[in-house]
Design a protein around this motif. Structure first.
Motif, short mmCIF file in Angstrom:
data_model
loop_
_atom_site.label_atom_id
_atom_site.label_comp_id
_atom_site.label_asym_id
_atom_site.label_seq_id
_atom_site.Cartn_x
_atom_site.Cartn_y
_atom_site.Cartn_z
N THR A 17 -4.65 2.54 -0.96
CA THR A 17 -4.67 3.54 0.12
C THR A 17 -6.00 3.54 0.87
OG1 THR A 17 -5.34 5.22 -1.51
CG2 THR A 17 -2.99 5.05 -0.97
N GLU A 18 -7.06 3.08 0.21
CA GLU A 18 -8.36 3.01 0.88
C GLU A 18 -8.35 2.01 2.05
OE1 GLU A 18 -10.79 3.73 -3.31
OE2 GLU A 18 -11.35 2.08 -1.98
N HIS A 19 -7.40 1.07 2.01
CA HIS A 19 -7.35 0.02 3.02
C HIS A 19 -6.23 0.23 4.03
CE1 HIS A 19 -10.18 -2.14 0.48
NE2 HIS A 19 -9.36 -1.97 -0.55
N ARG A 20 -5.47 1.33 3.90
CA ARG A 20 -4.32 1.54 4.80
C ARG A 20 -4.78 1.58 6.26
NH1 ARG A 20 -2.18 5.65 2.55
NH2 ARG A 20 -0.24 4.73 1.73
N ARG A 21 -5.84 2.31 6.53
CA ARG A 21 -6.30 2.44 7.92
C ARG A 21 -6.76 1.10 8.47
NH1 ARG A 21 -11.09 6.53 10.07
NH2 ARG A 21 -11.24 5.69 12.18
N ASN A 47 2.31 2.08 -3.26
CA ASN A 47 1.32 2.30 -4.32
C ASN A 47 1.30 1.14 -5.32
OD1 ASN A 47 -0.74 3.82 -5.48
ND2 ASN A 47 0.66 4.82 -6.93
N THR A 82 -12.97 -9.02 4.94
CA THR A 82 -12.98 -7.94 3.96
C THR A 82 -12.13 -8.32 2.76
OG1 THR A 82 -11.08 -6.83 4.96
CG2 THR A 82 -13.27 -6.26 5.81
N ILE A 135 0.84 -1.20 0.00
CA ILE A 135 0.00 0.00 0.00
C ILE A 135 0.87 1.25 0.00
CG2 ILE A 135 -1.65 1.33 1.36
CD1 ILE A 135 -2.85 -1.34 2.30
N TYR A 140 -4.05 -1.76 -6.34
CA TYR A 140 -5.12 -0.93 -6.88
C TYR A 140 -5.99 -0.39 -5.74
CZ TYR A 140 -9.26 0.46 -9.51
OH TYR A 140 -10.31 1.17 -10.03
N ARG A 141 -6.09 0.93 -5.65
CA ARG A 141 -6.87 1.61 -4.61
C ARG A 141 -6.47 1.12 -3.21
NH1 ARG A 141 -13.10 1.72 -6.50
NH2 ARG A 141 -13.20 3.04 -4.65
#
Length: 659
Positions: free
Chosen positions: A185-189, A179, A225, A176, A182-183
């Motif tokens: 950063t939406e799952h970083r938290r 980069n 998830t 993450i 794919y997408r």
């Protein structure tokens, strides 16, 4: 028992054991009375009644989880009659032997009865029983469904904590950050929260209790998830490329092409060949830099008590004394004089005997550590001609605004009032608008969007948040804080943060807030959707509460040991952006820190950036007590810091250094 159940009922409740255990609990109750104290009355013993039996079988196995430990409904129960204290202790001991089995949900509001009456020989007899009322938060029409949902959450969390490998989580976090997903950063938290949960679970004394206490947290269902399935695959030994392809098949469009390649074994082998050819393997071993590593020729100012400990210290000390010159005039009105950093270095530092820096909470992203190689003679890794580097601790940022964002609150409105506190208490924020509208947890009015520690899992970083995104009425706003449920006596007090027109201010209350006590925070005047005045209430103080960070306490002056440029400007180097470092006495970074960043690497290592990204994360500098750490400021970012400078003649100057 009534009092104990009432107190527990304000928090989340669980049950232990099964139906057979409840039968055994009833027998334990009857058998625990000391000999001769439960006499036979008519056909049965005196305390053998259906009312008390119903209470014990339904409520007797109820428990709470407090600080990771299971506490029963019988815990701490005592009575004026020592007989009942003996009974409660026996019940507590028995219930604590039973395993946690589920969450407590019921359709009943009341168990048992306070009294019942019977008629005998024309006389009314009054009987007293075990009884208690259940708070509405535990009541539901479909208790079975609620218990089933909780059981499922427990199973998912328990499996995730046990089966998802920490190394797999770290790998996904690296992907993450690089980069490469794919997408992603939406799952970083989500990844970070589950990793934190897993770390605390591994250290928990009672892991089953930990799972139950956190089963309702957002991270509990991480395993199920889409990002959790990627971690599952990696934990099960699936290859990195195959696992990522499977993930992208679930979330990416059919025509998606990954912009950057993943780190493959072939890439690692190629990078290792370069490392071997250049002879820089020893250069990858990093540590925190010490005072004795740095020559005084590479610092702009050093405290006289510190200088002899530095490299070339004695000669440098004599040379500095030979070139010292007096400083210019300081302010007369006691207010900080604003001074550009270049002028500060040129005109103030040469005559400074001591420097103290005001370390504010807002400076947390500026905490920085100097690093160096473990082997001084190893070849250099970086684009400048020395082995020093630096690492900012931006990951420690924990402002109230950041807490609100993490909790899902809105911080982008026209006006914001946020409450922050530091323990498991349930504080409530109340705001009264000029027209009398009352914003609180029962009347949120689409403005209060975060209400923590009211139930479920408790946090030691709780916040509440009120944000105005539409019209902000002019007039006076009254702000109050109420202690709805006092649970602890440690880490007392709270902080209010206000924000309008980009300006953030803090007001703190340093005392404990009593149970059901209301504290008037103050009255806020708003004109043109901007806060124009704030009158703090009694015992409220302007400013944030100091926090212990890296061995120092924020919101106060801290002595400076040395001032220097960043290593890319040592020894005549001028590579990239200049940073200004103020190393602080007693400042110790207590976390493993990266010693290698890709943006520092010399040109012939750039083709292997992805591998060095992983190497930098895997070869962190371990904390040491004698490190060089403090605050750093970039020449490319507008900022300021308050400094109290004592000149060689004894004169003091208060300065706001502008970057």
């Amino acid at each position: 028992m009534t009092t104990r159940l009432s107190a527990m009922s304000t928090r989340e409740l669980y049950v232990v054991g099964d139906r057979l255990d409840r039968d055994s609990l009833w027998l334990t109750f009857l058998d625990s009375f000391p000999a001769g104290t439960n006499r036979r009355f008519r056909e049965r013993s005196e305390y053998d009644c259906s009312t008390c039996r119903g209470f014990i079988k339904n409520v007797g196995t109820v428990v709470e989880i407090h600080d990771g430990q299971v506490r029963t409904v019988w815990s701490g129960v005592s009575a004026s009659d020592p007989v009942f204290s003996v009974v409660a202790a026996a019940m507590d001991e028995f219930v604590r032997t039973l395993p946690l089995t589920g969450i407590f949900r019921t359709a009943e509001a009341q168990y048992g009865a306070k009294t019942t009456r019977t008629l005998r020989d024309g006389q009314v007899e009054v009987w007293h029983h075990l009884h208690g009322r259940v708070d509405k938060r535990h009541r539901t029409r479909d208790a079975g469904a609620a218990r089933g949902d909780f059981d499922a959450a427990v199973q998912v969390l328990e499996r995730g904590l046990a089966e998802l490998a920490p190394q797999a989580l770290d790998t996904v976090a690296d992907l993450i950050d690089g980069n490469a997903l794919y997408r992603g950063t939406e799952h970083r938290r989500a990844v970070a929260e589950f990793r934190s949960l897993q770390n605390r679970w591994a250290q928990a004394v009672d892991r089953r209790a930990f799972v139950f206490a956190n089963a309702t947290s957002p991270a509990a269902r991480f395993r199920n998830t889409v990002i959790g399935t990627l971690v599952q695959d990696l934990s099960a030994g699936v290859g990195l490329e195959q696992a990522v392809r499977s993930f992208e098949a679930k979330v990416a469009p059919q025509n998606y092409k990954r912009p950057t390649a993943l780190i493959t074994p072939a890439m690692v082998r190629a990078a290792m060949r370069t490392i071997d050819d250049l002879g820089i393997e020893e250069s990858l071993q990093r540590r925190f830099a010490r005072l004795s590593d740095v020559s005084v020729t590479n610092v702009l100012w050093v405290d006289n008590d510190i200088q002899p400990r530095m490299k070339d210290g004695l000669e440098g000390l004599l040379m500095r004394a030979a070139t010292t010159r007096p400083s210019g005039a300081g302010p007369r009105d006691g207010k900080p004089e604003e001074i550009p950093v270049v002028a500060f270095l040129k005109d103030v530092l040469p005559g400074a005997a001591s420097i103290d820096l005001w370390v504010a909470n807002s400076h947390e992203p500026h905490f920085v550590s100097l690093t160096t190689g473990r082997h001084p003679d190893a070849p250099r890794l970086f684009t400048w001609d020395n082995d020093f580097a630096w690492s900012y601790g931006g990951n420690v940022t924990d402002s109230i605004k950041e807490r609100v964002k993490r909790a899902g609150g809105n911080v982008t409105g026209k006006l914001r009032v946020s409450l922050s506190w530091f323990n498991h208490d349930d504080l409530d924020l109340h705001v009264f608008e000029p027209n009398g509208d009352h914003i609180w947890y029962q009347e949120k009015r689409n403005k209060l969007d975060v209400d923590m520690n009211a139930g479920g899992a408790f946090s030691r970083e709780p916040v509440e948040n009120v944000t105005w995104t539409g019209i902000v009425p002019d007039g006076e706003y009254r702000i109050e804080v109420n202690q709805y449920n006092k649970r602890e006596s440690t880490d007392a007090g709270f902080v209010i943060e206000t924000e309008s027109n980009g300006k953030i201010e803090h007001y703190r209350y340093d005392r404990a807030v009593g149970h059901k006590e209301t504290v008037e925070v103050g009255r806020m005047t708003v004109t043109g959707e901007v806060i124009t005045a704030f009158r703090p209430g009694k015992d409220m103080q302007a400013g944030s509460v100091g926090r212990d960070l890296w061995g120092i306490t924020t919101e106060q002056f801290v002595p400076v040991s040395t001032v220097m440029y960043s290593p890319n400007y040592f020894d005549g180097n001028e590579v990239g952006n200049r940073h200004y470092f103020f190393m602080l006495k007693g400042c110790v970074n207590d976390q493993p820190t990266r010693g290698i960043y890709n943006e520092f690497l010399r040109g012939d290592l750039q083709p292997h950036r992805k591998v060095f990204e992983v190497l930098g994360d895997r070869t962190k500098c371990e904390p040491t007590p004698d490190q060089l750490s403090g605050l750093g400021f970039s020449s490319t970012v507008r900022d300021s810091v308050l400094a109290k400078v004592t000149m060689t003649g004894g004169r003091r100057r208060l300065m706001s250094i502008q970057f």
